[in-house]
Design a protein around this motif. Structure first.
Motif, PDB file in Angstrom:
ATOM      1  N   ALA A 101     -92.689  53.105 -15.481  1.00 55.51           N
ATOM      2  CA  ALA A 101     -91.996  52.279 -15.394  1.00 55.51           C
ATOM      3  C   ALA A 101     -91.149  51.317 -16.101  1.00 55.51           C
ATOM      4  O   ALA A 101     -91.909  51.746 -17.236  1.00 55.51           O
ATOM      5  CB  ALA A 101     -92.614  51.017 -14.056  1.00 55.51           C
ATOM      6  N   GLU A 119     -96.232  51.606 -19.893  1.00 52.70           N
ATOM      7  CA  GLU A 119     -95.913  50.489 -19.132  1.00 52.70           C
ATOM      8  C   GLU A 119     -95.731  51.590 -17.249  1.00 52.70           C
ATOM      9  O   GLU A 119     -95.187  52.320 -17.426  1.00 52.70           O
ATOM     10  CB  GLU A 119     -94.956  49.583 -18.983  1.00 52.70           C
ATOM     11  N   LEU A 121     -96.642  50.890 -13.583  1.00 51.36           N
ATOM     12  CA  LEU A 121     -96.608  50.372 -12.017  1.00 51.36           C
ATOM     13  C   LEU A 121     -97.348  50.737 -10.838  1.00 51.36           C
ATOM     14  O   LEU A 121     -97.442  51.978 -11.012  1.00 51.36           O
ATOM     15  CB  LEU A 121     -95.490  50.010 -11.673  1.00 51.36           C
ATOM     16  N   SER A 122     -98.212  50.341 -10.560  1.00 49.35           N
ATOM     17  CA  SER A 122     -98.961  50.439  -9.180  1.00 49.35           C
ATOM     18  C   SER A 122     -99.184  49.321  -7.652  1.00 49.35           C
ATOM     19  O   SER A 122     -99.130  48.568  -8.392  1.00 49.35           O
ATOM     20  CB  SER A 122    -100.348  50.586 -10.044  1.00 49.35           C
ATOM     21  N   ARG A 126    -103.175  45.887 -11.332  1.00 44.25           N
ATOM     22  CA  ARG A 126    -103.126  46.065 -12.365  1.00 44.25           C
ATOM     23  C   ARG A 126    -104.237  45.518 -13.216  1.00 44.25           C
ATOM     24  O   ARG A 126    -105.421  45.840 -13.137  1.00 44.25           O
ATOM     25  CB  ARG A 126    -102.485  44.469 -13.044  1.00 44.25           C
ATOM     26  N   ARG A 135     -98.981  46.880 -14.535  1.00 41.52           N
ATOM     27  CA  ARG A 135     -98.223  45.578 -13.691  1.00 41.52           C
ATOM     28  C   ARG A 135     -98.624  46.677 -11.952  1.00 41.52           C
ATOM     29  O   ARG A 135     -98.244  47.162 -11.521  1.00 41.52           O
ATOM     30  CB  ARG A 135     -96.940  45.772 -13.629  1.00 41.52           C
ATOM     31  N   HIS A 136     -98.903  45.446 -11.318  1.00 35.83           N
ATOM     32  CA  HIS A 136     -98.941  45.370 -10.142  1.00 35.83           C
ATOM     33  C   HIS A 136     -97.764  45.105  -9.272  1.00 35.83           C
ATOM     34  O   HIS A 136     -96.896  44.493 -10.065  1.00 35.83           O
ATOM     35  CB  HIS A 136    -100.248  44.903  -9.021  1.00 35.83           C
ATOM     36  N   ALA A 137     -97.164  46.267  -8.731  1.00 33.78           N
ATOM     37  CA  ALA A 137     -96.033  45.866  -7.727  1.00 33.78           C
ATOM     38  C   ALA A 137     -95.750  46.839  -6.787  1.00 33.78           C
ATOM     39  O   ALA A 137     -96.303  48.026  -6.424  1.00 33.78           O
ATOM     40  CB  ALA A 137     -94.560  45.939  -8.770  1.00 33.78           C
ATOM     41  N   LEU A 139     -93.883  48.790  -4.011  1.00 33.53           N
ATOM     42  CA  LEU A 139     -92.744  49.579  -4.672  1.00 33.53           C
ATOM     43  C   LEU A 139     -92.098  50.193  -2.906  1.00 33.53           C
ATOM     44  O   LEU A 139     -92.461  50.792  -2.727  1.00 33.53           O
ATOM     45  CB  LEU A 139     -92.484  50.703  -5.862  1.00 33.53           C
ATOM     46  N   THR A 153     -89.312  55.127 -12.202  1.00 31.27           N
ATOM     47  CA  THR A 153     -88.652  53.715 -11.249  1.00 31.27           C
ATOM     48  C   THR A 153     -87.279  54.415 -11.717  1.00 31.27           C
ATOM     49  O   THR A 153     -87.374  55.204 -12.822  1.00 31.27           O
ATOM     50  CB  THR A 153     -89.035  52.606 -11.686  1.00 31.27           C
ATOM     51  N   ASP A 161     -87.127  45.410 -13.684  1.00 35.68           N
ATOM     52  CA  ASP A 161     -88.072  45.711 -14.588  1.00 35.68           C
ATOM     53  C   ASP A 161     -87.759  44.864 -16.056  1.00 35.68           C
ATOM     54  O   ASP A 161     -89.096  44.248 -16.608  1.00 35.68           O
ATOM     55  CB  ASP A 161     -89.398  46.579 -13.823  1.00 35.68           C
TER      56      ASP A 161
END
Length: 228
Positions: A101, A119, A121-122, A126, A135-137, A139, A153, A161
């Motif tokens: 991401a 970077e 995302l998960s 995080r 980063r926590h997100a 999706l 992404t 982002d």
């Protein structure tokens, strides 16, 4: 015939810890990713960060994926290779829910020098490790595409982002590159940000996008790209 660049091994000791294992790398993402990643994983080089390795990176003889993990640049010629190279560099730390991401997703699509930190995302958690931000997100399925079996992404989500979290010297060039290469439409990013409510950094992201449009002719005058 184009001459392949073969880097000279840096002067100094190999980094501590076991060497990268080529077999099975990226298997957390998919079997397809693991199969494509074998030659990339086999070419990973683990060296201590020394003046010698820093010079080789500066001269373009090596590419630093993560601290102490390098790869010859001729193995990063396309988006598939770049996505899988980051997964290979993660090694055993890679999880199925890790999605490339932000600046790293822009690098996968556009090329150039890998961002530092990388970077991901998960949706699970995080965290941070050397050279990496996780980063926590949440999706949505439409936010993610697979490139060589690796989750990345999509450009519009990448742009959002970047606008929300990346520093201006990182976000600006990446956004310009995504627009100039026709990977996204500015209006779609604006609309997605408009629909977001109660998300951290959304208003600042809207302001940053409008400021960029006001000052940057590439993003302001970019033609609309039809979907498909």
């Amino acid at each position: 015939m184009e001459e392949l660049l073969v880097p000279v091994r840096p002067v100094g000791r190999r980094a501590t810890g076991p060497p990268p294992v080529p077999i099975g790398l990226c298997a957390a993402w998919s079997r397809h990713a693991a199969e494509l990643a074998v030659p990339i994983g086999g070419a990973l080089q683990r060296w201590e960060e020394t003046p010698s390795t820093r010079v080789m990176v500066a001269e373009g003889q090596l590419v630093r994926l993560l601290p102490e993990i390098f790869l010859p640049p001729d193995l990063l010629c396309g988006a598939v290779e770049r996505a899988l190279a980051l997964g290979c560099a993660m090694g055993a730390h890679l999880q199925s829910h890790h999605v490339i991401a932000g600046p790293s997703a822009a690098w996968v699509v556009l090329g150039g020098a890998p961002p530092s930190p990388a970077e991901l995302l998960s949706p699970a958690h995080r965290g941070e490790r050397a050279g990496l931000v996780l980063r926590h997100a949440r999706l949505h399925p439409g936010d993610v595409e697979t490139i060589g079996g690796a989750p990345v992404t999509v450009p519009v989500r990448t742009a959002m982002d970047l606008l929300r979290f990346a520093a201006a010297p990182v976000a600006g060039p990446a956004l310009r590159g995504l627009v100039a290469a026709g990977h996204m439409e500015v209006d779609e990013v604006r609309e997605r940000l408009r629909r977001m409510h109660r998300h951290p950094g959304v208003q600042a992201a809207r302001d940053r996008l409008e400021a960029l449009l006001a000052t940057d002719p590439v993003t302001r005058d970019a033609p609309e790209i039809s979907g498909g």
